[in-house]
Scaffold this motif. Structure first.
Motif, PDB file in Angstrom:
ATOM      1  N   ARG A 190       0.835  -1.212   0.000  1.00  0.00           N
ATOM      2  CA  ARG A 190       0.000   0.000   0.000  1.00  0.00           C
ATOM      3  C   ARG A 190       0.864   1.254   0.000  1.00  0.00           C
ATOM      4  N   GLY A 191       1.968   1.217   0.762  1.00  0.00           N
ATOM      5  CA  GLY A 191       2.857   2.372   0.816  1.00  0.00           C
ATOM      6  C   GLY A 191       3.488   2.668  -0.532  1.00  0.00           C
ATOM      7  N   SER A 192       3.931   1.633  -1.245  1.00  0.00           N
ATOM      8  CA  SER A 192       4.523   1.822  -2.571  1.00  0.00           C
ATOM      9  C   SER A 192       3.508   2.404  -3.540  1.00  0.00           C
ATOM     10  N   LEU A 193       2.279   1.908  -3.468  1.00  0.00           N
ATOM     11  CA  LEU A 193       1.223   2.405  -4.348  1.00  0.00           C
ATOM     12  C   LEU A 193       0.887   3.851  -4.024  1.00  0.00           C
ATOM     13  N   ARG A 194       0.844   4.177  -2.730  1.00  0.00           N
ATOM     14  CA  ARG A 194       0.518   5.545  -2.314  1.00  0.00           C
ATOM     15  C   ARG A 194       1.602   6.522  -2.746  1.00  0.00           C
ATOM     16  N   ARG A 195       2.882   6.143  -2.562  1.00  0.00           N
ATOM     17  CA  ARG A 195       3.973   7.044  -2.950  1.00  0.00           C
ATOM     18  C   ARG A 195       4.020   7.246  -4.448  1.00  0.00           C
TER      19      ARG A 195
END
Length: 225
Positions: free
Chosen positions: A112-117
C-alpha cells in the motif's frame, strides 16, 4: 481491492495469496517474466512483485523490463538482503525492497505504501525547504534557482523527509523506505547520505538548517526558517 502480480519461479505461493487476500490484496502468481508482461499488458495491475532470485533470469533484468513497459510500483523480494542488492534493485526501477520471511500484514502495508507514494509523485507537486525547491514529478532539485544534481538515492531520501516536513522521521524508518532495509541495518549508510545531501543543499553544511538531526529519533526537514 489492490491487484498485484508476483513473478516467482519457485512456487505458486498459495499461502501468501490467501494471507494477502485477507488484507484486501489479490495476488496473481506467474512463473516467468514473459507471463508477467502478459498480465501487466492485458489487465490492470496495481503493483508488480518480483522475486530477486528468479531461476534462469536475473531479477534486476525483470525489474528493468517491467519498468520499461509499466508505471506500476515494483516491490522486490530479497532472500538474503544486503545493501548492495537493495541498492541495485532500486536502481533497476524498484520502488521498495522487502526481505523474507514475509509477514502478511507488514507486506501488505509495504504494498500500500509503494502504491501511495507512486500516486503522490505522479502528480505535479513542488515542496520548498527554505531556498531549496523540490519538484517531485520532475525529480528535480533547485537551490536559489540553480539545479542541484542528486543521485537517485539522495533524491528519494530528500523527498521522503520533505514530504512530511517538519515531522521527524526515525533512522530505521528511513532505511526501510529508501533502501528497503530492516530495523537492524547499519545506520551509517543513512548518515553518510544525509551528510552528502547537506553538502549539496545547505548554505553551511556544518550548521544545517534544512536537514536537522533530531537526537534520539532521526532526521527532520525544515520547510522554512
Amino acid at each position: 481491492m489492490i491487484r498485484t502480480v508476483l513473478v516467482d519461479g519457485r512456487s505458486p505461493a498459495k499461502a501468501l495469496a490467501r494471507a494477502l487476500l485477507a488484507e484486501g490484496i489479490s495476488l496473481c502468481c506467474v512463473s516467468s517474466a514473459d507471463h508477467a508482461f502478459d498480465v501487466l499488458l492485458a489487465d490492470r495491475v496495481d503493483v508488480a512483485l518480483v522475486d530477486f532470485g528468479l531461476p534462469g533470469v536475473d531479477g534486476l533484468t525483470v525489474c528493468r523490463a517491467v519498468r520499461r513497459r509499466s508505471e506500476a510500483p515494483i516491490v522486490v523480494i530479497l532472500h538474503r538482503p544486503t545493501v548492495a542488492e537493495a541498492t541495485a534493485a532500486l536502481a533497476a526501477g524498484a520502488d521498495q525492497c522487502v526481505a523474507e520471511p514475509l509477514a502478511a500484514k507488514e507486506f501488505a502495508a509495504g504494498i500500500r505504501g509503494s502504491l501511495r507514494r507512486r500516486t503522490i509523485t505522479a502528480e505535479p507537486a513542488t515542496v520548498r525547504l527554505g531556498e531549496v525547491e523540490i519538484r517531485l514529478a520532475e525529480r528535480q532539485v533547485r537551490r536559489c534557482g540553480r539545479e542541484v544534481r542528486l543521485t537517485d538515492t539522495e533524491f528519494r531520501l530528500l523527498a521522503e523527509l520533505a514530504a512530511v516536513a517538519p515531522v521527524a522521521v526515525s533512522r530505521s524508518e528511513l532505511l526501510r523506505r529508501v533502501w528497503g532495509l530492516s530495523r537492524s541495518a547499519d545506520t551509517r549508510l543513512l548518515d553518510l547520505h544525509v551528510c552528502r545531501l547537506r553538502n549539496k543543499i545547505e548554505a553551511d553544511p556544518r550548521r544545517p538548517r534544512l536537514l536537522r538531526t533530531v537526537r534520539g529519533v532521526g532526521y527532520q526537514a525544515v520547510p522554512a526558517w
